[in-house]
Design an enzyme around this catalytic site. Structure first.
Site, PDB file in Angstrom:
ATOM      1  N   MET A 146       0.825  -1.201   0.000  1.00 19.44           N
ATOM      2  CA  MET A 146       0.000   0.000   0.000  1.00 19.44           C
ATOM      3  C   MET A 146       0.862   1.255   0.000  1.00 19.44           C
ATOM      4  SD  MET A 146      -3.198   0.822   2.426  1.00 19.44           S
ATOM      5  CE  MET A 146      -2.366   1.024   3.962  1.00 19.44           C
ATOM      6  N   SER A 190       4.516  -6.514   2.064  1.00 20.88           N
ATOM      7  CA  SER A 190       3.567  -5.955   3.027  1.00 20.88           C
ATOM      8  C   SER A 190       2.123  -5.912   2.554  1.00 20.88           C
ATOM      9  CB  SER A 190       3.978  -4.542   3.457  1.00 20.88           C
ATOM     10  OG  SER A 190       3.673  -3.604   2.464  1.00 20.88           O
ATOM     11  N   GLN A 191       1.822  -6.672   1.552  1.00 19.96           N
ATOM     12  CA  GLN A 191       0.455  -6.622   1.046  1.00 19.96           C
ATOM     13  C   GLN A 191      -0.549  -7.241   1.997  1.00 19.96           C
ATOM     14  OE1 GLN A 191       2.741  -8.455   0.221  1.00 19.96           O
ATOM     15  NE2 GLN A 191       2.163 -10.452  -0.521  1.00 19.96           N
ATOM     16  N   ASP A 213       9.047  -2.050  11.463  1.00 20.86           N
ATOM     17  CA  ASP A 213       8.098  -1.399  10.568  1.00 20.86           C
ATOM     18  C   ASP A 213       7.205  -0.420  11.323  1.00 20.86           C
ATOM     19  OD1 ASP A 213       6.173  -0.847   8.521  1.00 20.86           O
ATOM     20  OD2 ASP A 213       6.668  -2.773   7.619  1.00 20.86           O
ATOM     21  N   HIS A 259       9.860  -0.075   7.190  1.00 17.16           N
ATOM     22  CA  HIS A 259       9.138  -0.590   6.047  1.00 17.16           C
ATOM     23  C   HIS A 259       9.918  -0.492   4.730  1.00 17.16           C
ATOM     24  CE1 HIS A 259       5.488  -2.032   4.318  1.00 17.16           C
ATOM     25  NE2 HIS A 259       5.500  -1.091   3.413  1.00 17.16           N
TER      26      HIS A 259
END
Ligand SMILES: *[C@@H]1O[C@H](CO)[C@@H](O)[C@H](O)[C@H]1NC(C)=O
Ligand SMILES: *[C@@H]1O[C@H](CO)[C@@H](O)[C@H](O)[C@H]1NC(C)=O
Length: 229
Positions: free
Chosen positions: A37, A111-112, A155, A211
């Protein structure tokens, strides 16, 4: 609600193919990249540079970095705003119509898990024909050579960071987490995940840093050299 929809994305493998294309020159499996995202398929600072890095180190490899929408701006906005169901439909269509992916591929997601879980993906689950979906997913999952999940230990963007490994909060609270391997989805092997795991096809990697902060050396050593050659 333990369904980890994000993984399903990678299970759509086309059964029809008109222009069958050979594998990469040196026989490496094609690669599908799924950005997280707020990112886009082709951002030169993120997925774009990863794609170039891979192509540099694995000559002849076919890399498909998925774009949701018609351009980079749409792709970025859609990550936040587009109905998750629509996103997945669009991605499926792209994968199904890409004949270079028909003989199997590797997939790497960034990271989806967070992206899709937080998008209220359960809606998709309830409106889709459960049984039919599960069966075709299970069959198609077997075409995926490896599924690599990368968690960023520090993250600050994806909460909880464990969604990067397809873990999520237990229902009704936001402290306790379950892992993918603790989920009903996995335990009952509804989608073939457990089978994939027993074949050594699921990979849980973690790296210190925020991240998507990792070094080129880390990526080359842990991802490219291990999975793409
Ligand atoms: C195939 O691999 C060899 C050895 O790794 C390399 O020298 C060559 O350039 C590659 N071929 C292509 C077309 O990339
Ligand atoms: C990042 O996270 C790891 C694992 O949780 C921890 O050991 C490390 O100290 C953290 N580093 C920073 C800079 O916060």
């Amino acid at each position: 609600m333990e369904l980890s929809i994000p993984l399903l994305l990678f299970t759509f493998v086309s059964l029809w193919c008109s222009l069958c294309t050979a594998k990469g020159v040196n026989g490496s499996l094609p690669l599908v990249i799924w950005h997280g995202m707020g990112d886009s398929c082709c951002n030169p600072l993120s997925m774009g540079s990863i794609k170039s890095l891979i192509e540099k180190h694995v000559p002849g490899i076919y890399v498909r970095s998925l774009m949701i929408g018609n351009n980079i701006v749409e792709d970025t906005y859609n990550g936040f705003l587009m109905n998750a169901n629509k996103q997945i439909q669009e991605v499926c269509k792209k994968i199904q119509t890409d004949s270079k992916l028909k003989n199997g591929y590797n997939a790497i997601g960034f990271s989806q898990g967070g992206q899709f879980c937080q998008a209220g993906i359960m809606k998709l689950y309830s409106i889709t024909n459960e049984l039919e979906v599960k069966m075709s997913y299970k069959v198609n999952l077997q075409k995926l050579a490896n599924f690599v999940m990368v968690m960023f230990n520090n993250d600050t963007m994806v909460q909880p960071k464990q969604t990067e490994w397809f873990g999520f909060y237990k229902p009704g609270q936001d402290k306790e987490l379950y892992t993918l391997r603790q989920s009903t989805l996995y335990i009952e092997d509804r989608l073939g995940l457990r089978a994939m795991d027993s074949q050594g096809k699921l990979h849980f990697l973690s790296v210190d840093g925020d991240h998507l902060r990792f070094t080129e050396d880390w990526f080359i050593e842990k991802i490219i050299n291990k999975f793409m050659k």
